[in-house]
Write a protein that holds these residues in place. Structure first.
Motif, PDB file in Angstrom:
ATOM      1  N   HIS A   1      38.088  65.476 -45.716  1.00 40.91           N
ATOM      2  CA  HIS A   1      37.541  66.649 -45.042  1.00 40.91           C
ATOM      3  C   HIS A   1      38.326  67.891 -45.454  1.00 40.91           C
ATOM      4  CE1 HIS A   1      35.779  69.131 -41.882  1.00 40.91           C
ATOM      5  NE2 HIS A   1      34.903  68.165 -41.704  1.00 40.91           N
ATOM      6  N   PRO A   2      37.655  68.939 -45.905  1.00 42.25           N
ATOM      7  CA  PRO A   2      38.374  70.109 -46.425  1.00 42.25           C
ATOM      8  C   PRO A   2      38.905  71.046 -45.349  1.00 42.25           C
ATOM      9  CG  PRO A   2      36.016  70.468 -46.583  1.00 42.25           C
ATOM     10  CD  PRO A   2      36.199  69.071 -46.049  1.00 42.25           C
ATOM     11  N   SER A   3      38.701  70.723 -44.068  1.00 42.86           N
ATOM     12  CA  SER A   3      39.083  71.666 -43.015  1.00 42.86           C
ATOM     13  C   SER A   3      40.594  71.777 -42.840  1.00 42.86           C
ATOM     14  CB  SER A   3      38.449  71.250 -41.684  1.00 42.86           C
ATOM     15  OG  SER A   3      38.924  69.976 -41.290  1.00 42.86           O
ATOM     16  N   THR A   4      41.331  70.724 -43.179  1.00 44.37           N
ATOM     17  CA  THR A   4      42.780  70.774 -43.019  1.00 44.37           C
ATOM     18  C   THR A   4      43.415  71.463 -44.225  1.00 44.37           C
ATOM     19  OG1 THR A   4      42.904  68.549 -43.959  1.00 44.37           O
ATOM     20  CG2 THR A   4      42.862  68.732 -41.573  1.00 44.37           C
ATOM     21  N   ALA A   5      44.467  72.239 -43.955  1.00 41.63           N
ATOM     22  CA  ALA A   5      45.051  73.085 -44.995  1.00 41.63           C
ATOM     23  C   ALA A   5      45.770  72.286 -46.074  1.00 41.63           C
ATOM     24  CB  ALA A   5      46.014  74.087 -44.352  1.00 41.63           C
ATOM     25  N   ASN A   6      46.308  71.127 -45.717  1.00 44.08           N
ATOM     26  CA  ASN A   6      47.128  70.386 -46.677  1.00 44.08           C
ATOM     27  C   ASN A   6      46.387  69.220 -47.318  1.00 44.08           C
ATOM     28  OD1 ASN A   6      46.921  68.950 -44.356  1.00 44.08           O
ATOM     29  ND2 ASN A   6      49.074  68.373 -44.209  1.00 44.08           N
ATOM     30  N   THR A   7      45.056  69.248 -47.287  1.00 44.61           N
ATOM     31  CA  THR A   7      44.290  68.146 -47.867  1.00 44.61           C
ATOM     32  C   THR A   7      44.587  67.985 -49.351  1.00 44.61           C
ATOM     33  OG1 THR A   7      42.507  68.370 -46.250  1.00 44.61           O
ATOM     34  CG2 THR A   7      41.973  67.270 -48.313  1.00 44.61           C
ATOM     35  N   ARG A   8      44.607  69.095 -50.075  1.00 49.39           N
ATOM     36  CA  ARG A   8      44.848  69.028 -51.519  1.00 49.39           C
ATOM     37  C   ARG A   8      46.226  68.455 -51.819  1.00 49.39           C
ATOM     38  NH1 ARG A   8      41.793  68.600 -55.617  1.00 49.39           N
ATOM     39  NH2 ARG A   8      40.433  70.132 -54.617  1.00 49.39           N
ATOM     40  N   GLU A   9      47.237  68.870 -51.049  1.00 43.73           N
ATOM     41  CA  GLU A   9      48.591  68.364 -51.287  1.00 43.73           C
ATOM     42  C   GLU A   9      48.686  66.870 -50.985  1.00 43.73           C
ATOM     43  OE1 GLU A   9      47.819  71.036 -49.661  1.00 43.73           O
ATOM     44  OE2 GLU A   9      48.711  72.684 -50.811  1.00 43.73           O
ATOM     45  N   VAL A  10      47.983  66.417 -49.932  1.00 41.27           N
ATOM     46  CA  VAL A  10      47.988  64.992 -49.598  1.00 41.27           C
ATOM     47  C   VAL A  10      47.334  64.182 -50.707  1.00 41.27           C
ATOM     48  CG1 VAL A  10      46.997  63.279 -48.036  1.00 41.27           C
ATOM     49  CG2 VAL A  10      48.106  65.310 -47.101  1.00 41.27           C
ATOM     50  N   VAL A  11      46.215  64.683 -51.233  1.00 41.75           N
ATOM     51  CA  VAL A  11      45.524  63.980 -52.312  1.00 41.75           C
ATOM     52  C   VAL A  11      46.403  63.923 -53.563  1.00 41.75           C
ATOM     53  CG1 VAL A  11      43.551  64.083 -53.877  1.00 41.75           C
ATOM     54  CG2 VAL A  11      43.218  64.480 -51.438  1.00 41.75           C
ATOM     55  N   ASP A  12      47.078  65.019 -53.868  1.00 40.82           N
ATOM     56  CA  ASP A  12      47.968  65.029 -55.032  1.00 40.82           C
ATOM     57  C   ASP A  12      49.127  64.050 -54.853  1.00 40.82           C
ATOM     58  OD1 ASP A  12      46.387  66.902 -56.252  1.00 40.82           O
ATOM     59  OD2 ASP A  12      47.601  68.623 -55.594  1.00 40.82           O
ATOM     60  N   ARG A  13      49.661  63.969 -53.637  1.00 39.62           N
ATOM     61  CA  ARG A  13      50.743  63.029 -53.382  1.00 39.62           C
ATOM     62  C   ARG A  13      50.256  61.583 -53.517  1.00 39.62           C
ATOM     63  NH1 ARG A  13      55.682  63.680 -50.845  1.00 39.62           N
ATOM     64  NH2 ARG A  13      55.384  65.836 -51.535  1.00 39.62           N
ATOM     65  N   ALA A  14      49.031  61.318 -53.057  1.00 37.09           N
ATOM     66  CA  ALA A  14      48.464  59.978 -53.212  1.00 37.09           C
ATOM     67  C   ALA A  14      48.274  59.639 -54.686  1.00 37.09           C
ATOM     68  CB  ALA A  14      47.127  59.891 -52.475  1.00 37.09           C
ATOM     69  N   ARG A  15      47.851  60.622 -55.480  1.00 36.44           N
ATOM     70  CA  ARG A  15      47.643  60.373 -56.907  1.00 36.44           C
ATOM     71  C   ARG A  15      48.966  60.042 -57.605  1.00 36.44           C
ATOM     72  NH1 ARG A  15      45.032  64.562 -57.839  1.00 36.44           N
ATOM     73  NH2 ARG A  15      42.924  63.719 -57.928  1.00 36.44           N
ATOM     74  N   SER A  16      50.005  60.798 -57.305  1.00 35.36           N
ATOM     75  CA  SER A  16      51.292  60.535 -57.950  1.00 35.36           C
ATOM     76  C   SER A  16      51.876  59.201 -57.496  1.00 35.36           C
ATOM     77  CB  SER A  16      52.270  61.672 -57.639  1.00 35.36           C
ATOM     78  OG  SER A  16      52.499  61.770 -56.240  1.00 35.36           O
ATOM     79  N   PHE A  17      51.697  58.862 -56.222  1.00 32.43           N
ATOM     80  CA  PHE A  17      52.184  57.578 -55.724  1.00 32.43           C
ATOM     81  C   PHE A  17      51.410  56.425 -56.362  1.00 32.43           C
ATOM     82  CE2 PHE A  17      52.188  54.031 -52.755  1.00 32.43           C
ATOM     83  CZ  PHE A  17      53.526  53.920 -52.412  1.00 32.43           C
ATOM     84  N   GLY A  18      50.090  56.602 -56.480  1.00 34.16           N
ATOM     85  CA  GLY A  18      49.265  55.543 -57.034  1.00 34.16           C
ATOM     86  C   GLY A  18      49.549  55.265 -58.489  1.00 34.16           C
ATOM     87  N   GLN A  19      49.839  56.297 -59.243  1.00 31.01           N
ATOM     88  CA  GLN A  19      50.125  56.103 -60.655  1.00 31.01           C
ATOM     89  C   GLN A  19      51.425  55.342 -60.874  1.00 31.01           C
ATOM     90  OE1 GLN A  19      50.003  60.115 -62.085  1.00 31.01           O
ATOM     91  NE2 GLN A  19      47.768  60.132 -62.307  1.00 31.01           N
TER      92      GLN A  19
END
Length: 302
Positions: free
Chosen positions: A264-282
């Motif tokens: 959901h794009p309503s939260t301000a830190n959505t992009r940062e959370v997704v980026d953190r998930a991507r780096s953790f997943g890799q």
């Protein structure tokens, strides 16, 4: 158990004929479930009919059945479990819409609890829908329901929750005030599901959220799921800091698959959370799937 008086082919033909002349009949399929408990011969003849009973039996939604039907089902699954018949395997998933279930009397709630306990060793997926659960009375009943689930559960491989929008709600405090017409005292109290997760967390290997809010209380509870292997966050609001989300991912040492779809794009830190998930997943996850409307990442590592 006594041997059947008819050949298996004849029994299978009879069961199949009944289904053909009265399709989409809940009572008929419940009767065929009862036939499975007569003897081994009837069990093997009727089971293929039930395996094709979509969506009446395989996709099991509790509130679509009457109290009488649920009583019969609870008895049949209990008998099947007693004789080690894998009758529960005919159910692929069980869905509990809590707002519909808790509107009725306590008998329906107790039957739902009995069904979950009877099916648990063969039930691949349990779905709990929290839509419309806001009032203190509803949440009190929900707490009883979830606590009763947890007491008898010995296995729960996959859990999917939906519409858990705020895992910290404002309850009216029972404390009295000196003023006669004083406003009710509101105190933040954890949602019953937040208390439920730590008790069943060690049993879970797969978890999915749909239209939910991932907040610090819920994240703290999910950290108890130490054997988690697959986690799906679909249409989820991330009310966590990126560091808190990374801490949650680190609490699952056995995780192999992480999926984040349409956050959901309503939260301000959505992009940062997704980026953190991507780096953790890799770094650590076998399979990572992220779909956030603007980018798609699919990483598979052996």
């Amino acid at each position: 158990m006594p041997s059947p008086s008819l050949p298996p082919e004849v029994l299978a033909y009879i069961f199949d004929h009944l289904v053909r002349i009265t399709p989409n009949n809940y009572d008929l399929y419940i009767s065929i479930l009862g036939c499975c408990c007569v003897c081994r011969g009837w069990y093997h003849a009727a089971l293929p009919i039930l395996n094709g009973a979509r969506p009446l039996v395989r996709y099991f939604t509790v509130h679509k059945f009457t109290v009488k039907q649920l009583q019969h089902l609870a008895e049949l699954f209990a008998v099947a479990r007693r004789y080690n018949l894998k009758l529960g395997a005919v159910v692929d998933e069980m869905e509990i819409i809590t707002s519909e279930l808790l509107l009725d009397n306590s008998t329906l709630v107790k039957l739902a609890i009995s069904l979950v306990h009877s099916l648990q060793f063969h039930l691949p997926l349990l779905k709990i829908n929290f839509y419309g659960m806001y009032t203190p009375h509803q949440l009190k009943l929900l707490r009883y329901l979830l606590q009763s689930f947890a007491k008898g559960l010995k296995t729960l491989p996959k859990l999917r929750i939906s519409f858990l929008m705020d895992p910290k709600l404002e309850y009216t405090s029972p404390l009295r005030t000196l003023r006669l017409f004083a406003a009710p005292i509101l105190r933040p109290t954890p949602h019953p599901f937040v208390a439920f997760i730590p008790t069943v967390g060690p049993l879970l290997t797969q978890f999915e959220t749909l239209h939910c809010s991932l907040t610090p209380p819920l994240a703290h509870a999910l950290a108890f799921c130490s054997h988690m292997r697959t986690v799906d966050f679909h249409h989820t609001r991330f009310h966590l800091t990126p560091d808190a989300f990374a801490t949650l991912l680190s609490s699952w040492p056995d995780i192999q698959t992480l999926s984040i779809r349409s956050p959901h794009p309503s939260t301000a830190n959505t992009r940062e959370v997704v980026d953190r998930a991507r780096s953790f997943g890799q770094e650590k996850i076998v399979e990572l799937e992220i779909y956030d409307m603007n980018s798609y990442c699919d990483v598979t590592r052996k």
